[in-house]
Motif scaffolding. Structure first.
Motif, PDB file in Angstrom:
ATOM      1  N   ALA A  31       5.731  -3.953  12.815  1.00  0.00           N
ATOM      2  CA  ALA A  31       6.685  -2.920  13.214  1.00  0.00           C
ATOM      3  C   ALA A  31       6.460  -1.624  12.435  1.00  0.00           C
ATOM      4  N   ALA A  32       5.995  -1.775  11.182  1.00  0.00           N
ATOM      5  CA  ALA A  32       5.794  -0.592  10.347  1.00  0.00           C
ATOM      6  C   ALA A  32       4.742   0.325  10.953  1.00  0.00           C
ATOM      7  N   GLY A  33       3.693  -0.254  11.538  1.00  0.00           N
ATOM      8  CA  GLY A  33       2.662   0.529  12.193  1.00  0.00           C
ATOM      9  C   GLY A  33       1.833   1.333  11.212  1.00  0.00           C
ATOM     10  N   PRO A  34       0.975   2.244  11.714  1.00  0.00           N
ATOM     11  CA  PRO A  34       0.132   3.062  10.856  1.00  0.00           C
ATOM     12  C   PRO A  34       0.967   4.008   9.987  1.00  0.00           C
ATOM     13  N   ALA A  35       0.404   4.367   8.845  1.00  0.00           N
ATOM     14  CA  ALA A  35       1.073   5.337   7.983  1.00  0.00           C
ATOM     15  C   ALA A  35       1.019   6.719   8.626  1.00  0.00           C
ATOM     16  N   LYS A  36       2.037   7.510   8.374  1.00  0.00           N
ATOM     17  CA  LYS A  36       2.047   8.912   8.805  1.00  0.00           C
ATOM     18  C   LYS A  36       2.287   9.762   7.564  1.00  0.00           C
ATOM     19  N   ILE A  37       1.314  10.598   7.257  1.00  0.00           N
ATOM     20  CA  ILE A  37       1.339  11.411   6.034  1.00  0.00           C
ATOM     21  C   ILE A  37       1.703  12.844   6.401  1.00  0.00           C
ATOM     22  N   LEU A  38       2.810  13.314   5.876  1.00  0.00           N
ATOM     23  CA  LEU A  38       3.255  14.694   6.089  1.00  0.00           C
ATOM     24  C   LEU A  38       2.922  15.515   4.851  1.00  0.00           C
ATOM     25  N   VAL A  39       2.122  16.559   5.024  1.00  0.00           N
ATOM     26  CA  VAL A  39       1.752  17.449   3.923  1.00  0.00           C
ATOM     27  C   VAL A  39       2.545  18.741   4.058  1.00  0.00           C
ATOM     28  N   TRP A  56      -8.859  20.804   2.559  1.00  0.00           N
ATOM     29  CA  TRP A  56      -8.786  19.461   1.985  1.00  0.00           C
ATOM     30  C   TRP A  56      -7.917  18.515   2.828  1.00  0.00           C
ATOM     31  N   VAL A  57      -6.922  19.054   3.528  1.00  0.00           N
ATOM     32  CA  VAL A  57      -6.075  18.189   4.364  1.00  0.00           C
ATOM     33  C   VAL A  57      -6.876  17.689   5.566  1.00  0.00           C
ATOM     34  N   ALA A  58      -7.688  18.558   6.166  1.00  0.00           N
ATOM     35  CA  ALA A  58      -8.554  18.127   7.271  1.00  0.00           C
ATOM     36  C   ALA A  58      -9.577  17.115   6.772  1.00  0.00           C
ATOM     37  N   LEU A  59     -10.094  17.320   5.575  1.00  0.00           N
ATOM     38  CA  LEU A  59     -11.041  16.362   5.001  1.00  0.00           C
ATOM     39  C   LEU A  59     -10.359  15.022   4.727  1.00  0.00           C
ATOM     40  N   LEU A  60      -9.078  15.065   4.407  1.00  0.00           N
ATOM     41  CA  LEU A  60      -8.321  13.832   4.219  1.00  0.00           C
ATOM     42  C   LEU A  60      -8.287  13.025   5.511  1.00  0.00           C
ATOM     43  N   GLU A  61      -8.045  13.684   6.616  1.00  0.00           N
ATOM     44  CA  GLU A  61      -8.054  12.989   7.905  1.00  0.00           C
ATOM     45  C   GLU A  61      -9.403  12.318   8.144  1.00  0.00           C
ATOM     46  N   GLN A  62     -10.482  13.028   7.825  1.00  0.00           N
ATOM     47  CA  GLN A  62     -11.819  12.471   8.015  1.00  0.00           C
ATOM     48  C   GLN A  62     -12.050  11.262   7.118  1.00  0.00           C
ATOM     49  N   ARG A  63     -11.591  11.330   5.888  1.00  0.00           N
ATOM     50  CA  ARG A  63     -11.799  10.218   4.966  1.00  0.00           C
ATOM     51  C   ARG A  63     -11.012   8.982   5.403  1.00  0.00           C
ATOM     52  N   GLN A  68     -11.525   3.658   7.674  1.00  0.00           N
ATOM     53  CA  GLN A  68     -10.814   2.830   8.659  1.00  0.00           C
ATOM     54  C   GLN A  68      -9.409   2.462   8.179  1.00  0.00           C
ATOM     55  N   LEU A  69      -8.737   3.452   7.617  1.00  0.00           N
ATOM     56  CA  LEU A  69      -7.360   3.273   7.194  1.00  0.00           C
ATOM     57  C   LEU A  69      -6.444   3.774   8.302  1.00  0.00           C
ATOM     58  N   MET A 216      -0.884   4.725  -2.961  1.00  0.00           N
ATOM     59  CA  MET A 216       0.356   4.725  -2.201  1.00  0.00           C
ATOM     60  C   MET A 216       0.183   4.019  -0.860  1.00  0.00           C
ATOM     61  N   LEU A 217      -0.923   4.295  -0.187  1.00  0.00           N
ATOM     62  CA  LEU A 217      -1.164   3.678   1.110  1.00  0.00           C
ATOM     63  C   LEU A 217      -1.359   2.175   0.974  1.00  0.00           C
ATOM     64  N   ALA A 218      -1.983   1.764  -0.109  1.00  0.00           N
ATOM     65  CA  ALA A 218      -2.211   0.345  -0.325  1.00  0.00           C
ATOM     66  C   ALA A 218      -0.905  -0.398  -0.578  1.00  0.00           C
ATOM     67  N   ALA A 219       0.083   0.342  -1.129  1.00  0.00           N
ATOM     68  CA  ALA A 219       1.380  -0.272  -1.452  1.00  0.00           C
ATOM     69  C   ALA A 219       2.356  -0.183  -0.311  1.00  0.00           C
ATOM     70  N   LYS A 220       1.951   0.386   0.830  1.00  0.00           N
ATOM     71  CA  LYS A 220       2.846   0.613   1.972  1.00  0.00           C
ATOM     72  C   LYS A 220       3.502  -0.683   2.456  1.00  0.00           C
TER      73      LYS A 220
END
Length: 220
Positions: A31-39, A56-63, A68-69, A216-220
């Motif tokens: 139910a939690a689904g994918p993370a959504k990161i608001l910058v 750097w935010v666009a590069l974050l999306e690429q990383r 495969q996160l 943080m994402l790993a602890a989601k």
């Protein structure tokens, strides 16, 4: 025969109940689904003076995609924004995007304008609290001022970020421009205005943010 059928039905019901309970334990994760990161940031995150897609935010999306996160990124950064502006914009952003993680990169323009440090600290604290109340984990990204602003002011400004993070249980990146603004060869990492990092600096900025955000994402 009747006793045998009753025993069978009882065992069947137990199996069904066990399956339902096991499913209930799994459901929240799905139910939690994918993370959504608001910058929520200023020009340092809004690609000021850069090619679209090179910040750097666009590069974050690429990383995130490369590793495969399962996460999406919403960049709500505005060039010239202050903590007051971010604080006023945040409630609507939280309601619209419902992020699981919020990255707050603000405060540099407060210092450039000489705004009172207690006001900056209060605005950041309120943003952290609002994001947490909306169910998001918060990463606070700090900034530092150059020496010409005075040692005392620079130290007080830098100290407010860890203080806010500690007081409200947010994660912290102490200095977005670590290895850039404080590097011996700092000039090569900035645009002609000597304020905004150039395209070559953007991967370094992401590398400063990534370790804490990844945890943080790993602890989601």
């Amino acid at each position: 025969m009747a006793e045998l059928m009753a025993s069978f039905r009882q065992r069947r019901n137990c199996i069904v109940l066990a399956a339902l309970l096991a499913g209930a334990a799994v459901l929240p994760a799905f139910a939690a689904g994918p993370a959504k990161i608001l910058v929520v940031g200023d020009s340092l995150s809004a690609e000021y003076g850069l090619r679209r897609g090179s910040g750097w935010v666009a590069l974050l999306e690429q990383r995130l995609a490369q590793q495969q996160l399962p996460a999406t990124v919403v960049n709500a950064s505005v060039s010239g924004d202050t903590t007051s502006g971010g604080r006023s914009r945040l409630p609507a952003l939280l309601k619209r995007h419902q992020p699981t993680h919020v990255v707050i990169e603000l405060g540099g323009n407060d210092a450039l304008r000489g705004l009172p440090l207690p006001m900056t600290e209060d605005n950041l604290a309120r943003m952290v609290q609002d994001a947490q109340a909306a169910g998001a984990q918060v990463l606070l990204v700090g900034m530092q001022m150059p020496p010409n602003y005075g040692r005392a002011y620079a130290e007080q400004f830098a100290a407010l970020y860890p203080r806010v993070a500690k007081a409200h249980g947010a994660r912290l990146v102490p200095f977005l421009l670590q290895g850039i603004g404080d590097a011996p060869d700092a000039a090569q990492w900035f645009q002609a205005d000597r304020i905004h990092p150039n395209e070559a600096a953007q991967p370094k900025m992401l590398d400063n943010v990534w370790p804490e955000l990844r945890r943080m994402l790993a602890a989601k």
